[in-house]
Scaffold this active site. Structure first.
Site, mmCIF file in Angstrom:
data_model
loop_
_atom_site.group_PDB
_atom_site.id
_atom_site.type_symbol
_atom_site.label_atom_id
_atom_site.label_comp_id
_atom_site.label_asym_id
_atom_site.label_seq_id
_atom_site.Cartn_x
_atom_site.Cartn_y
_atom_site.Cartn_z
ATOM 1 N N GLU A 42 14.942 49.530 68.745
ATOM 2 C CA GLU A 42 15.695 50.697 68.262
ATOM 3 C C GLU A 42 15.467 51.889 69.174
ATOM 4 O OE1 GLU A 42 16.719 54.345 66.146
ATOM 5 O OE2 GLU A 42 14.724 53.814 66.806
ATOM 6 N N ASP A 59 9.768 48.221 66.501
ATOM 7 C CA ASP A 59 9.219 48.871 67.701
ATOM 8 C C ASP A 59 8.864 50.330 67.436
ATOM 9 O OD1 ASP A 59 12.017 49.316 67.416
ATOM 10 O OD2 ASP A 59 12.090 50.122 69.452
ATOM 11 N N HIS A 96 12.916 49.082 61.814
ATOM 12 C CA HIS A 96 12.674 48.543 63.162
ATOM 13 C C HIS A 96 11.193 48.316 63.422
ATOM 14 C CE1 HIS A 96 11.708 52.538 65.001
ATOM 15 N NE2 HIS A 96 12.644 52.998 64.208
ATOM 16 N N ASP A 106 19.442 52.144 56.328
ATOM 17 C CA ASP A 106 18.526 52.202 57.469
ATOM 18 C C ASP A 106 17.782 53.535 57.399
ATOM 19 O OD1 ASP A 106 17.249 51.509 59.819
ATOM 20 O OD2 ASP A 106 18.995 51.760 61.125
HETATM 21 ZN ZN LIG Z 1 13.014 55.097 63.928
#
Ligand SMILES: [Zn+2]
Length: 482
Positions: free
Chosen positions: A188, A121, A119, A214
Site C-alpha cells: 500500500e 506493509d 495492509h 479500508d
Molecule cells: Zn495505511
C-alpha cells in the site's frame, strides 16, 4: 422618500434575519441513535499477537525489488499459527505473491459480499530518525499502557484486529449472512500493485461487493474546532485524485555574462507563479457537503448559523477554510510545486528548466480538467506540459451516506464508541481501496483509532485499550452484518 427607502431596507433586513434564524433553528441533527451494545471481552493474548506482528519488518520501499519478502512470509506464517480457525474455515489465496485474500463464505450466497481491507506493509524508519524513537520501532514494546512501533497505527492495528475479531466469531460458531472477503495488500505504501491485482482477479470472477471498508478516517477529539473535544468519527466517503504535471521550458541558453531579458528559468518561474496565483475554485459538494450536514447542527450557534445558511455565508466559509492548509485541501484541488530543476554551472544560462507540480484532485475534477486549468493559468506556449503517469489517479466517486455500508459502519462506531459523532468526509491521502472502484460503488475509509500519532513519523503508537476496542468494533461490524 428617504424615509420610505429606509423603511424598505429595514424590512428587507428583518426578512433576511428571519430567514437566517429559521434556517438555523430548523437545521436539525442527523446523528443516528443506537442503544448501548454489550461489552465484547477481549483476551490479553490479542495484544501479544499485535506486539509480535510489529516485530516483522514488513517494510515497503519505493524500489519494490529491494523489499525483504522473507519478512512478509514470516508474518503470514505467524498468522496461520495464531489464527487456526480462520485457516481451517476460510479460504486463503495469495495474489501478486504477498497480498492475501481470505474468503469467508456467507449463509446466503445470493447476497452481495463485503470487502474488509487492511495492509501488511509499513513505511521504513529512516536511519537518521531511528535514534529519536523512544523505543525500538520494531520491538513491539508496551510502555505506559501504549504499544509502540512502526505499523502500530498504520495499519497493523486493523490487520490484526480484523483477524482477531474473526477468530473470536468463529469460536462462537458465527457465520455471516453474506460472504466477507478480507483483502490485505502488501505494498500500500508503494503504489498498491497487490490490491490492484486482487481487484483484477475479482473482476474476472464477476465479484461485485455491496460495500468496501479500508483505512482512511479515524476518530478525532481535537481536529474539529467548536465541538469541545467531543469525539468525531471521520468516515471517508471519497478520496482525492493524484496527478503530477511536468512543466518544461526549452529556449536558447547562453553565457551568463550577457543574459537575455528572458531565460528558460524566468519563463518557468513566471509559469509557476501564474499557476499558484490561480487556485482551483472552492466547493462544498460531495463528502465535504455531507460533513457539514452531519456536524453543522452539532456546532456552536454562530458556526451552525453560517453552515445552515450557505446561500448567504458560503464566501465567508470558503475564506475561513481556505486559510489553513488542511481546510483548503478539503474544499479544492490543490497545487503544489515539488521539484524544480535547471542549470549545471554558475556561469552558464540553462537552456532547459523544468518543474514538477503535484495536484490532489477534488472529486468532480478530472485529470483533463486540471490540464485545461494549468494551460489557462500559464498562457504561454513556451511552457510544455508533460503528464507524469506513474501514480496518476482520478478522484474517487462519492459514497452515499444512505448506503447500507455507511449505515452499518456508523452503527458499529456508535456501539463501540458511545457519544461519538459521525461525520462523512473527504480523504485527502490515497488508500488501497481506490483500486476497488470497479468492484463496488460504496467504498468507505475508516480505521478504529483515536487521534493517531506518529503515522509515517516518529514514535508511532496506539493505546493498548484502544486496540481492544478496535477488535470489539470489527467484531460488532461483522456480527451486525445484514
Ligand atoms: Zn495505511
Amino acid at each position: 422618500m428617504g424615509k420610505k427607502i429606509m423603511l424598505f431596507l429595514l424590512v428587507v433586513f428583518l426578512v433576511l434575519v428571519m430567514i437566517v434564524l429559521v434556517k438555523t433553528f430548523t437545521f436539525n441533527s442527523v446523528q443516528p441513535n443506537y442503544p448501548t451494545a454489550k461489552l465484547v471481552l477481549i483476551n490479553n493474548q490479542a495484544i501479544v499477537h499485535l506486539q509480535q506482528g510489529i516485530r516483522f519488518k514488513t517494510v515497503s520501499l519505493s524500489d519494490s525489488a529491494k523489499t525483504d519478502s522473507s519478512a512478509f512470509l514470516a508474518l503470514q506464517r505467524y498468522l496461520t499459527q495464531i489464527y487456526p480457525l480462520i485457516h481451517q474455515k476460510l479460504q486463503l489465496e495469495k495474489v501478486a505473491q504477498y497480498s492475501l485474500v481470505y474468503t469467508w463464505k456467507g449463509k446466503n450466497l445470493s447476497l452481495k459480499p463485503v470487502v474488509l481491507m487492511a495492509h501488511q506493509d509499513v513505511v521504513p524508519v529512516e536511519k537518521a530518525s531511528a535514534a529519536q524513537w523512544k523505543v525500538d520501532p520494531f520491538g513491539g514494546i508496551i510502555q505506559n499502557g501504549k504499544l509502540w512501533g512502526r505499523g502500530a497505527a498504520d495499519d497493523k492495528i486493523s490487520l490484526f484486529a480484523l483477524l482477531e475479531a474473526t477468530e473470536k466469531l468463529l469460536q462462537e460458531n458465527y457465520q455471516p449472512k453474506r460472504s466477507i472477503y478480507f483483502v490485505f495488500g502488501h505494498d500500500e505504501e508503494a503504489g498498491g500493485k497487490g490490491v490492484k491485482a486482487v481487484a483484477a482477479l475479482f473482476k474476472t470472477r464477476g465479484i461485485k461487493a455491496d460495500w468496501v471498508l479500508d483505512e482512511g478516517g479515524e476518530i478525532t477529539k481535537k481536529e474539529i474546532p467548536g465541538l469541545h473535544e467531543k469525539p468525531v468519527a471521520l468516515i471517508g466517503t471519497s478520496e482525492k485524485g493524484y496527478l503530477s504535471i511536468g512543466l518544461k521550458v526549452d529556449i536558447e541558453g547562453g553565457h551568463s555574462s550577457m543574459p537575455k531579458t528572458e531565460t528558460a528559468v524566468d519563463v518557468l518561474i513566471a509559469a509557476v507563479q501564474k499557476l499558484r496565483a490561480k487556485p482551483f475554485p472552492a466547493s462544498f459538494d460531495g463528502s465535504t457537503g455531507d460533513f457539514f450536514k452531519y456536524l453543522g447542527p452539532e456546532m456552536p450557534f454562530v458556526s451552525k448559523m453560517a453552515i445552515a445558511n450557505q446561500w448567504l455565508f458560503k464566501p465567508l466559509l470558503f475564506e475561513m477554510y481556505g486559510k489553513s492548509a488542511g481546510g483548503n485541501a478539503l474544499i479544492r484541488t490543490t497545487i503544489a510545486p515539488t521539484i524544480l530543476q535547471a542549470g549545471v554551472k554558475d556561469n552558464v544560462i540553462p537552456a532547459i528548466a523544468t518543474a514538477t507540480i503535484n495536484f490532489r484532485l477534488l472529486p468532480g475534477t478530472s485529470i483533463d480538467a486540471v490540464f485545461r486549468h494549468v494551460k489557462e493559468a500559464i498562457q504561454d506556449d513556451r511552457v510544455q506540459l508533460i503528464k507524469q503517469n506513474a501514480f496518476a489517479e482520478e478522484a474517487s466517486a462519492v459514497t452515499s451516506t444512505q448506503s447500507e455500508g455507511f449505515k452499518q459502519l456508523e452503527k458499529a462506531v456508535i456501539e463501540s464508541y458511545p457519544g461519538t459523532l459521525i461525520a462523512p468526509y473527504l480523504t485527502v491521502g490515497a488508500t488501497d481501496s481506490r483500486q476497488m472502484a470497479g468492484i463496488s460503488a460504496n467504498i468507505l475509509r475508516f480505521a478504529p483509532i483515536t487521534d493517531l500519532e506518529g503515522m509515517h513519523g516518529l514514535n508511532e503508537h496506539i493505546g493498548v485499550d484502544e486496540y481492544k476496542k478496535a477488535i470489539g468494533f470489527y467484531y460488532r461490524l461483522m456480527k451486525g452484518l445484514k
